[in-house]
Design a protein around this motif. Structure first.
Motif, PDB file in Angstrom:
ATOM      1  N   UNK A  15       0.825  -1.213   0.000  1.00 41.04           N
ATOM      2  CA  UNK A  15       0.000   0.000   0.000  1.00 41.04           C
ATOM      3  C   UNK A  15       0.857   1.260   0.000  1.00 41.04           C
ATOM      4  N   UNK A  16       1.930   1.260   0.777  1.00 42.07           N
ATOM      5  CA  UNK A  16       2.776   2.458   0.841  1.00 42.07           C
ATOM      6  C   UNK A  16       3.461   2.719  -0.502  1.00 42.07           C
ATOM      7  N   UNK A  17       3.872   1.667  -1.183  1.00 47.02           N
ATOM      8  CA  UNK A  17       4.522   1.838  -2.492  1.00 47.02           C
ATOM      9  C   UNK A  17       3.515   2.329  -3.529  1.00 47.02           C
ATOM     10  N   UNK A  18       2.288   1.812  -3.457  1.00 44.75           N
ATOM     11  CA  UNK A  18       1.237   2.269  -4.364  1.00 44.75           C
ATOM     12  C   UNK A  18       0.938   3.746  -4.117  1.00 44.75           C
ATOM     13  N   UNK A  19       0.848   4.132  -2.854  1.00 49.54           N
ATOM     14  CA  UNK A  19       0.591   5.540  -2.521  1.00 49.54           C
ATOM     15  C   UNK A  19       1.740   6.444  -2.945  1.00 49.54           C
ATOM     16  N   UNK A  20       2.972   5.994  -2.762  1.00 47.01           N
ATOM     17  CA  UNK A  20       4.127   6.790  -3.196  1.00 47.01           C
ATOM     18  C   UNK A  20       4.056   7.053  -4.697  1.00 47.01           C
ATOM     19  N   UNK A  21       3.742   6.025  -5.462  1.00 47.32           N
ATOM     20  CA  UNK A  21       3.652   6.182  -6.911  1.00 47.32           C
ATOM     21  C   UNK A  21       2.526   7.144  -7.281  1.00 47.32           C
ATOM     22  N   UNK A  22       1.397   7.021  -6.615  1.00 46.48           N
ATOM     23  CA  UNK A  22       0.266   7.908  -6.891  1.00 46.48           C
ATOM     24  C   UNK A  22       0.616   9.358  -6.561  1.00 46.48           C
ATOM     25  N   UNK A  23       1.362   9.559  -5.505  1.00 44.68           N
ATOM     26  CA  UNK A  23       1.782  10.906  -5.121  1.00 44.68           C
ATOM     27  C   UNK A  23       2.680  11.530  -6.185  1.00 44.68           C
ATOM     28  N   UNK A  24       3.437  10.678  -6.865  1.00 45.61           N
ATOM     29  CA  UNK A  24       4.293  11.159  -7.972  1.00 45.61           C
ATOM     30  C   UNK A  24       3.497  11.349  -9.266  1.00 45.61           C
ATOM     31  N   UNK A  25       2.214  11.062  -9.230  1.00 45.01           N
ATOM     32  CA  UNK A  25       1.369  11.246 -10.396  1.00 45.01           C
ATOM     33  C   UNK A  25       1.134   9.993 -11.209  1.00 45.01           C
ATOM     34  N   UNK A  26       1.638   8.860 -10.752  1.00 43.70           N
ATOM     35  CA  UNK A  26       1.445   7.593 -11.457  1.00 43.70           C
ATOM     36  C   UNK A  26       0.119   6.988 -11.009  1.00 43.70           C
TER      37      UNK A  26
END
Length: 62
Positions: free
Chosen positions: A33-44
């Motif tokens: 979940x944290x990796x998914x959120x990190x990517x989403x925060x970068x716009x992915x």
């Protein structure tokens, strides 16, 4: 924060990527979940990109 549509997408990706991970394995699910959120925060936010991020995180889970 993310809008409702993006939040739903991220939740769906987490559920799909972790479908074979017990809900009791909170460390693994939290890591993904944290990796998914990190990517989403970068716009992915494309589902295909998110799934790739989630699967990679699942492979490197603690």
């Amino acid at each position: 924060m993310f809008d409702a549509e993006t939040t739903a997408l991220l939740r769906a990706v987490l559920d799909e990527v972790c479908e074979n991970v017990s809900r009791h394995e909170t460390t693994a699910r939290t890591h993904v979940a944290s990796k998914i959120l990190e990517a989403a925060t970068r716009g992915e936010t494309a589902m295909s990109n998110q799934k790739q991020v989630g699967r990679r995180a699942l492979g490197e889970r603690p």
